[in-house]
Write a protein that holds these residues in place. Structure first.
Motif, PDB file in Angstrom:
ATOM      1  N   ALA A  40      46.875  60.520  40.837  1.00  0.00           N
ATOM      2  CA  ALA A  40      47.640  61.245  39.824  1.00  0.00           C
ATOM      3  C   ALA A  40      47.926  62.652  40.325  1.00  0.00           C
ATOM      4  N   PRO A  41      48.957  63.321  39.796  1.00  0.00           N
ATOM      5  CA  PRO A  41      49.294  64.681  40.245  1.00  0.00           C
ATOM      6  C   PRO A  41      48.103  65.622  40.102  1.00  0.00           C
ATOM      7  N   GLY A  42      47.798  66.322  41.172  1.00  0.00           N
ATOM      8  CA  GLY A  42      46.713  67.289  41.141  1.00  0.00           C
ATOM      9  C   GLY A  42      45.320  66.709  41.213  1.00  0.00           C
ATOM     10  N   LYS A  43      45.222  65.400  41.407  1.00  0.00           N
ATOM     11  CA  LYS A  43      43.916  64.747  41.462  1.00  0.00           C
ATOM     12  C   LYS A  43      43.743  64.032  42.795  1.00  0.00           C
ATOM     13  N   GLU A  44      42.496  63.707  43.109  1.00  0.00           N
ATOM     14  CA  GLU A  44      42.203  62.977  44.326  1.00  0.00           C
ATOM     15  C   GLU A  44      42.533  61.493  44.137  1.00  0.00           C
ATOM     16  N   ARG A  45      42.777  60.850  45.256  1.00  0.00           N
ATOM     17  CA  ARG A  45      43.020  59.410  45.221  1.00  0.00           C
ATOM     18  C   ARG A  45      41.733  58.709  44.762  1.00  0.00           C
ATOM     19  N   GLU A  46      41.887  57.734  43.856  1.00  0.00           N
ATOM     20  CA  GLU A  46      40.716  57.051  43.331  1.00  0.00           C
ATOM     21  C   GLU A  46      40.863  55.544  43.425  1.00  0.00           C
ATOM     22  N   PHE A  47      39.722  54.891  43.526  1.00  0.00           N
ATOM     23  CA  PHE A  47      39.664  53.443  43.602  1.00  0.00           C
ATOM     24  C   PHE A  47      40.037  52.835  42.256  1.00  0.00           C
ATOM     25  N   VAL A  48      40.783  51.719  42.299  1.00  0.00           N
ATOM     26  CA  VAL A  48      41.168  51.003  41.086  1.00  0.00           C
ATOM     27  C   VAL A  48      40.558  49.603  41.056  1.00  0.00           C
ATOM     28  N   ALA A  49      40.809  48.827  42.115  1.00  0.00           N
ATOM     29  CA  ALA A  49      40.333  47.442  42.128  1.00  0.00           C
ATOM     30  C   ALA A  49      40.346  46.915  43.555  1.00  0.00           C
ATOM     31  N   ALA A  50      39.532  45.875  43.806  1.00  0.00           N
ATOM     32  CA  ALA A  50      39.466  45.306  45.150  1.00  0.00           C
ATOM     33  C   ALA A  50      39.092  43.832  45.100  1.00  0.00           C
ATOM     34  N   ILE A  51      39.476  43.124  46.168  1.00  0.00           N
ATOM     35  CA  ILE A  51      39.025  41.753  46.421  1.00  0.00           C
ATOM     36  C   ILE A  51      38.263  41.779  47.736  1.00  0.00           C
ATOM     37  N   GLY A  52      36.985  41.407  47.697  1.00  0.00           N
ATOM     38  CA  GLY A  52      36.168  41.393  48.895  1.00  0.00           C
ATOM     39  C   GLY A  52      36.620  40.308  49.859  1.00  0.00           C
ATOM     40  N   TRP A  53      36.697  40.623  51.157  1.00  0.00           N
ATOM     41  CA  TRP A  53      37.210  39.641  52.130  1.00  0.00           C
ATOM     42  C   TRP A  53      36.214  38.517  52.374  1.00  0.00           C
ATOM     43  N   SER A  54      34.931  38.811  52.277  1.00  0.00           N
ATOM     44  CA  SER A  54      33.950  37.802  52.652  1.00  0.00           C
ATOM     45  C   SER A  54      33.635  36.841  51.513  1.00  0.00           C
ATOM     46  N   ASP A  55      33.735  37.333  50.265  1.00  0.00           N
ATOM     47  CA  ASP A  55      33.325  36.495  49.141  1.00  0.00           C
ATOM     48  C   ASP A  55      34.381  36.400  48.045  1.00  0.00           C
ATOM     49  N   SER A  56      35.500  37.079  48.260  1.00  0.00           N
ATOM     50  CA  SER A  56      36.575  37.117  47.259  1.00  0.00           C
ATOM     51  C   SER A  56      36.096  37.626  45.905  1.00  0.00           C
ATOM     52  N   LYS A  57      34.989  38.351  45.907  1.00  0.00           N
ATOM     53  CA  LYS A  57      34.499  38.927  44.659  1.00  0.00           C
ATOM     54  C   LYS A  57      35.449  40.040  44.223  1.00  0.00           C
ATOM     55  N   LEU A  58      35.614  40.182  42.911  1.00  0.00           N
ATOM     56  CA  LEU A  58      36.518  41.179  42.373  1.00  0.00           C
ATOM     57  C   LEU A  58      35.736  42.414  41.923  1.00  0.00           C
ATOM     58  N   TYR A  59      36.297  43.568  42.206  1.00  0.00           N
ATOM     59  CA  TYR A  59      35.674  44.832  41.844  1.00  0.00           C
ATOM     60  C   TYR A  59      36.691  45.679  41.086  1.00  0.00           C
ATOM     61  N   TYR A  60      36.219  46.382  40.063  1.00  0.00           N
ATOM     62  CA  TYR A  60      37.101  47.226  39.260  1.00  0.00           C
ATOM     63  C   TYR A  60      36.448  48.562  38.949  1.00  0.00           C
ATOM     64  N   ALA A  61      37.279  49.582  38.881  1.00  0.00           N
ATOM     65  CA  ALA A  61      36.814  50.859  38.343  1.00  0.00           C
ATOM     66  C   ALA A  61      36.573  50.679  36.850  1.00  0.00           C
ATOM     67  N   ASP A  62      35.590  51.400  36.339  1.00  0.00           N
ATOM     68  CA  ASP A  62      35.271  51.287  34.917  1.00  0.00           C
ATOM     69  C   ASP A  62      36.476  51.614  34.038  1.00  0.00           C
ATOM     70  N   SER A  63      37.311  52.519  34.496  1.00  0.00           N
ATOM     71  CA  SER A  63      38.437  52.982  33.688  1.00  0.00           C
ATOM     72  C   SER A  63      39.506  51.896  33.481  1.00  0.00           C
ATOM     73  N   VAL A  64      39.496  50.850  34.312  1.00  0.00           N
ATOM     74  CA  VAL A  64      40.532  49.821  34.197  1.00  0.00           C
ATOM     75  C   VAL A  64      39.959  48.451  33.865  1.00  0.00           C
ATOM     76  N   LYS A  65      38.635  48.358  33.839  1.00  0.00           N
ATOM     77  CA  LYS A  65      37.988  47.071  33.598  1.00  0.00           C
ATOM     78  C   LYS A  65      38.423  46.500  32.252  1.00  0.00           C
ATOM     79  N   GLY A  66      38.801  45.231  32.239  1.00  0.00           N
ATOM     80  CA  GLY A  66      39.261  44.585  31.016  1.00  0.00           C
ATOM     81  C   GLY A  66      40.746  44.732  30.758  1.00  0.00           C
ATOM     82  N   ARG A  67      41.406  45.622  31.482  1.00  0.00           N
ATOM     83  CA  ARG A  67      42.856  45.828  31.303  1.00  0.00           C
ATOM     84  C   ARG A  67      43.652  45.424  32.541  1.00  0.00           C
ATOM     85  N   PHE A  68      43.088  45.637  33.718  1.00  0.00           N
ATOM     86  CA  PHE A  68      43.773  45.332  34.975  1.00  0.00           C
ATOM     87  C   PHE A  68      43.134  44.105  35.611  1.00  0.00           C
TER      88      PHE A  68
END
Length: 118
Positions: A40-68
């Motif tokens: 976002a403008p004036g803010k640092e880049r932040e993690f949103v979500a990921a798919i792990g390559w080894s296990d395809s596990k899904l990861y989410y930032a708390d701020s987007v969990k349940g919505r993204f």
């Protein structure tokens, strides 16, 4: 040559939805941890979500969990981010990231703008 090309951003009202895509070339996304970040403008880049390559596990930032929801189509070599119930604070440039988790520098896309109006 590796390319990550994001698309799908735009202007949406609060409560709306968007789906971002990240089309990859020059690498096979199933062999990388694929992630979405945002800045976002004036803010640092932040993690949103990921798919792990080894296990395809899904990861989410708390701020987007349940919505993204992050997903991938290996046949199309494309990463997605389905964003629902969008809030004005989700406004940012969204970036696709591919990381081999072996110490090599990750690859980044050019970003796509998401703007959520209140």
């Amino acid at each position: 040559q590796v390319q990550l090309v994001e698309s799908g951003g735009g202007l949406v009202q609060a409560g709306g939805s968007l789906r971002l895509s990240c089309a990859a070339s020059g690498l096979t996304i199933s062999k990388y941890t694929m992630s979405w970040f945002r800045q976002a403008p004036g803010k640092e880049r932040e993690f949103v979500a990921a798919i792990g390559w080894s296990d395809s596990k899904l990861y989410y930032a708390d701020s987007v969990k349940g919505r993204f929801t992050i997903s991938s189509d290996n046949a199309k070599n494309t990463l997605y981010l389905q964003m629902n119930s969008l809030k004005p604070e989700d406004t940012a440039v969204y970036y696709c990231n591919a990381d081999d988790i072996l110490g090599s520098p990750p690859y980044w896309g050019q970003g796509t703008q998401v703007t959520v109006s209140s």
